[in-house]
Write a protein that holds these residues in place. Structure first.
Motif, PDB file in Angstrom:
ATOM      1  N   PRO A   1      29.956  28.955  22.330  1.00  0.00           N
ATOM      2  CA  PRO A   1      29.841  28.671  23.762  1.00  0.00           C
ATOM      3  C   PRO A   1      29.433  29.938  24.519  1.00  0.00           C
ATOM      4  N   PRO A   2      28.706  29.805  25.628  1.00  0.00           N
ATOM      5  CA  PRO A   2      28.209  30.981  26.356  1.00  0.00           C
ATOM      6  C   PRO A   2      29.239  31.585  27.310  1.00  0.00           C
ATOM      7  N   PHE A   3      30.490  31.668  26.866  1.00  0.00           N
ATOM      8  CA  PHE A   3      31.556  32.204  27.707  1.00  0.00           C
ATOM      9  C   PHE A   3      32.337  33.250  26.918  1.00  0.00           C
ATOM     10  N   ALA A   4      32.633  34.372  27.555  1.00  0.00           N
ATOM     11  CA  ALA A   4      33.351  35.437  26.856  1.00  0.00           C
ATOM     12  C   ALA A   4      34.094  36.299  27.866  1.00  0.00           C
ATOM     13  N   LEU A   5      34.952  37.177  27.339  1.00  0.00           N
ATOM     14  CA  LEU A   5      35.710  38.114  28.157  1.00  0.00           C
ATOM     15  C   LEU A   5      35.324  39.543  27.784  1.00  0.00           C
ATOM     16  N   LEU A   6      35.339  40.417  28.772  1.00  0.00           N
ATOM     17  CA  LEU A   6      35.119  41.841  28.554  1.00  0.00           C
ATOM     18  C   LEU A   6      36.259  42.580  29.241  1.00  0.00           C
ATOM     19  N   LEU A   7      37.097  43.230  28.454  1.00  0.00           N
ATOM     20  CA  LEU A   7      38.248  43.960  28.978  1.00  0.00           C
ATOM     21  C   LEU A   7      38.016  45.449  28.739  1.00  0.00           C
ATOM     22  N   VAL A   8      37.958  46.214  29.824  1.00  0.00           N
ATOM     23  CA  VAL A   8      37.665  47.643  29.739  1.00  0.00           C
ATOM     24  C   VAL A   8      38.870  48.447  30.206  1.00  0.00           C
ATOM     25  N   GLY A   9      39.366  49.321  29.351  1.00  0.00           N
ATOM     26  CA  GLY A   9      40.420  50.248  29.742  1.00  0.00           C
ATOM     27  C   GLY A   9      39.783  51.477  30.374  1.00  0.00           C
ATOM     28  N   ASP A  10      40.084  51.691  31.630  1.00  0.00           N
ATOM     29  CA  ASP A  10      39.494  52.811  32.368  1.00  0.00           C
ATOM     30  C   ASP A  10      40.477  53.981  32.371  1.00  0.00           C
ATOM     31  N   ALA A  11      40.242  54.938  31.469  1.00  0.00           N
ATOM     32  CA  ALA A  11      41.120  56.099  31.346  1.00  0.00           C
ATOM     33  C   ALA A  11      40.502  57.334  31.998  1.00  0.00           C
ATOM     34  N   SER A  12      39.694  57.108  33.026  1.00  0.00           N
ATOM     35  CA  SER A  12      39.088  58.233  33.737  1.00  0.00           C
ATOM     36  C   SER A  12      40.112  58.866  34.686  1.00  0.00           C
ATOM     37  N   ASP A  13      39.668  59.781  35.500  1.00  0.00           N
ATOM     38  CA  ASP A  13      40.560  60.496  36.408  1.00  0.00           C
ATOM     39  C   ASP A  13      41.033  59.572  37.540  1.00  0.00           C
ATOM     40  N   HIS A  14      42.336  59.290  37.572  1.00  0.00           N
ATOM     41  CA  HIS A  14      42.900  58.439  38.622  1.00  0.00           C
ATOM     42  C   HIS A  14      43.782  59.245  39.582  1.00  0.00           C
ATOM     43  N   SER A  15      43.553  60.537  39.654  1.00  0.00           N
ATOM     44  CA  SER A  15      44.425  61.385  40.465  1.00  0.00           C
ATOM     45  C   SER A  15      44.379  61.021  41.946  1.00  0.00           C
ATOM     46  N   ALA A  16      43.300  60.355  42.371  1.00  0.00           N
ATOM     47  CA  ALA A  16      43.193  59.915  43.766  1.00  0.00           C
ATOM     48  C   ALA A  16      43.406  58.411  43.900  1.00  0.00           C
ATOM     49  N   GLY A  17      43.898  57.775  42.827  1.00  0.00           N
ATOM     50  CA  GLY A  17      44.100  56.333  42.843  1.00  0.00           C
ATOM     51  C   GLY A  17      42.915  55.598  42.238  1.00  0.00           C
ATOM     52  N   TYR A  18      42.907  54.278  42.399  1.00  0.00           N
ATOM     53  CA  TYR A  18      41.834  53.472  41.816  1.00  0.00           C
ATOM     54  C   TYR A  18      41.592  52.257  42.701  1.00  0.00           C
ATOM     55  N   ARG A  19      40.426  51.631  42.518  1.00  0.00           N
ATOM     56  CA  ARG A  19      40.030  50.510  43.386  1.00  0.00           C
ATOM     57  C   ARG A  19      40.918  49.293  43.169  1.00  0.00           C
ATOM     58  N   ASP A  20      40.834  48.324  44.103  1.00  0.00           N
ATOM     59  CA  ASP A  20      41.731  47.179  44.024  1.00  0.00           C
ATOM     60  C   ASP A  20      41.302  46.205  42.932  1.00  0.00           C
ATOM     61  N   ILE A  21      42.207  45.282  42.628  1.00  0.00           N
ATOM     62  CA  ILE A  21      42.003  44.410  41.478  1.00  0.00           C
ATOM     63  C   ILE A  21      40.861  43.416  41.695  1.00  0.00           C
ATOM     64  N   GLU A  22      40.679  42.958  42.918  1.00  0.00           N
ATOM     65  CA  GLU A  22      39.625  41.968  43.158  1.00  0.00           C
ATOM     66  C   GLU A  22      38.233  42.564  42.941  1.00  0.00           C
ATOM     67  N   ASP A  23      38.108  43.870  43.129  1.00  0.00           N
ATOM     68  CA  ASP A  23      36.829  44.537  42.878  1.00  0.00           C
ATOM     69  C   ASP A  23      36.674  44.894  41.414  1.00  0.00           C
ATOM     70  N   SER A  24      37.733  44.701  40.638  1.00  0.00           N
ATOM     71  CA  SER A  24      37.721  45.101  39.228  1.00  0.00           C
ATOM     72  C   SER A  24      37.604  43.924  38.274  1.00  0.00           C
ATOM     73  N   ILE A  25      37.470  42.709  38.811  1.00  0.00           N
ATOM     74  CA  ILE A  25      37.301  41.505  37.983  1.00  0.00           C
ATOM     75  C   ILE A  25      36.145  40.712  38.555  1.00  0.00           C
ATOM     76  N   TRP A  26      35.167  40.405  37.735  1.00  0.00           N
ATOM     77  CA  TRP A  26      34.011  39.654  38.200  1.00  0.00           C
ATOM     78  C   TRP A  26      33.335  38.940  37.032  1.00  0.00           C
ATOM     79  N   ILE A  27      32.432  38.019  37.351  1.00  0.00           N
ATOM     80  CA  ILE A  27      31.689  37.301  36.313  1.00  0.00           C
ATOM     81  C   ILE A  27      30.253  37.813  36.267  1.00  0.00           C
ATOM     82  N   ILE A  28      29.820  38.134  35.074  1.00  0.00           N
ATOM     83  CA  ILE A  28      28.442  38.575  34.845  1.00  0.00           C
ATOM     84  C   ILE A  28      27.666  37.392  34.276  1.00  0.00           C
ATOM     85  N   GLN A  29      26.551  37.046  34.880  1.00  0.00           N
ATOM     86  CA  GLN A  29      25.672  36.008  34.356  1.00  0.00           C
ATOM     87  C   GLN A  29      24.444  36.689  33.759  1.00  0.00           C
TER      88      GLN A  29
END
Length: 266
Positions: free
Chosen positions: A203-231
Motif C-alpha cells: 500500500p502507498p502509505f508509510a511512516l517516517l520517524l526522525v529522532g532530532d538530536a541536534s542542538d536544542h539549547s534554545a528549545g525546539y519547534r511545536d509538535i504540529e509543525d513537526s508532523i506532516w504528510i508528504i505526498q
C-alpha cells in the motif's frame, strides 16, 4: 432536525447511530457503559478511539482527511493504516515534551547524553528510538504482526514493519539526525526517497520517524509543525505515496538549561 435523546447528549457517535430513536436503551443506562459504547461507536464510524485529548484528536482527523484524498484509501488498507497512524501520533505527543525518565531506561534517549566510565560521551542513536517505538506499538496489534529490522525489503533496512495480512505491509522508517532541520523540505530531501521505496510492493502509505538530536539549547519547534504528510509520486502514472513524517526532539537538555537564542552576539 430532531435533537438526540437526552440520555445521548454529549455522546455524538451514539446519537448518530440511534438518531431520534433510543428505545433500545431501556431503563436508566449506566453512564460508564454509555461512555464505553460511545468510544466503540466512534471507532466504528471513524476507525479509531478518541484519545480524550482534543488537540490530538483534531490533529489525527486532519491527517486522516489528507489520507482520504488518496485513490488507494480503501478497505482493508485504510482500516489497517488508521490505527497505526493513531498510535504513531499518540507516541509522538506522549514523548514530545516528556522528561527523559518517562519510562525509565527506555526513554532515557529523550534527555542529555551520558558519559562512559572514561569520561567520553555515550551518544544516543537510532536504535534507542527504534527500541522505544517498537515496544510502544507491539502490544497494540495482534502478536506477530509487528516486526523490526527486515534487511530484505527493497534491498535496504526497514526499521519497524506492521503486516496485518500478507498483502498489506506498512513500514515505519526510523532515522536519527544530529544536524538541525530548518524546513520540512530538509527532512524530505534526506529521507523521503528511502521511505517511499519501501512502499513499492505494498500500500502507498508509510511512516517516517526522525529522532532530532541536534542542538536544542534554545528549545525546539511545536509538535504540529513537526508532523506532516508528504505526498510523493516517482512517475506521472504512480499513485502518490503518502508518508506521514514525525520529527521527535531527542537528546534534549534539561528545561532549566534552555536559553533564548540570540540573533547576533553581544
Amino acid at each position: 432536525m430532531s435533537r438526540p435523546p437526552k440520555v445521548l447528549e454529549g455522546r455524538p457517535a451514539l446519537a448518530a447511530l440511534f438518531q431520534s430513536d433510543a428505545t433500545g436503551l431501556c431503563g436508566a443506562p449506566d453512564p460508564h457503559q454509555l461512555d464505553r459504547l460511545e468510544q466503540l461507536a466512534h471507532q466504528l464510524t471513524k476507525g479509531y478511539i478518541p484519545t480524550g485529548n482534543a488537540r490530538v484528536d483534531r490533529h489525527l482527523e486532519t491527517l486522516l482527511d489528507i489520507a482520504k484524498t488518496s485513490p488507494a484509501w480503501k478497505p482493508s488498507d485504510s482500516h489497517y493504516f488508521t490505527p497505526l497512524l493513531e498510535h504513531f501520533l499518540r507516541f509522538l505527543y506522549d514523548r514530545f515534551d516528556a522528561q527523559a525518565n518517562l519510562y525509565g531506561e527506555r526513554t532515557a534517549y529523550l534527555g542529555p547524553a551520558r558519559k562512559n566510565a572514561d569520561g567520553t560521551v555515550a551518544a544516543w542513536n537510532e536504535k534507542h528510538l527504534q527500541d522505544d517505538f517498537h515496544q510502544h506499538i507491539s502490544p497494540l496489534f495482534p502478536p506477530g504482526t509487528v516486526t523490526r529490522e527486515k534487511w530484505d525489503v527493497a534491498g535496504g533496512r526497514a526499521d519497524v514493519i506492521y503486516t496485518p495480512d500478507p498483502a498489506s505491509r506498512f513500514v515505519a522508517e526510523i532515522k536519527w539526525r544530529t544536524t538541525r532541520w530548518k524546513t520540512h523540505k530538509t527532512v524530505e530531501r534526506d529521507y523521503l526517497a528511502q521511505a517511499a521505496n519501501y512502499t513499492a510492493t505494498g500500500p502507498p502509505f508509510a511512516l517516517l520517524l526522525v529522532g532530532d538530536a541536534s542542538d536544542h539549547s534554545a528549545g525546539y519547534r511545536d509538535i504540529e509543525d513537526s508532523i506532516w504528510i508528504i505526498q510523493h509520486a516517482r512517475s506521472a502514472t504512480e499513485i502518490p505515496r503518502l508518508i506521514v513524517a514525525g520529527v521527535l526532539p531527542t537528546a534534549r537538555p534539561t528545561p532549566s538549561a534552555l536559553r533564548v537564542a540570540r540573533s547576533s552576539p553581544r
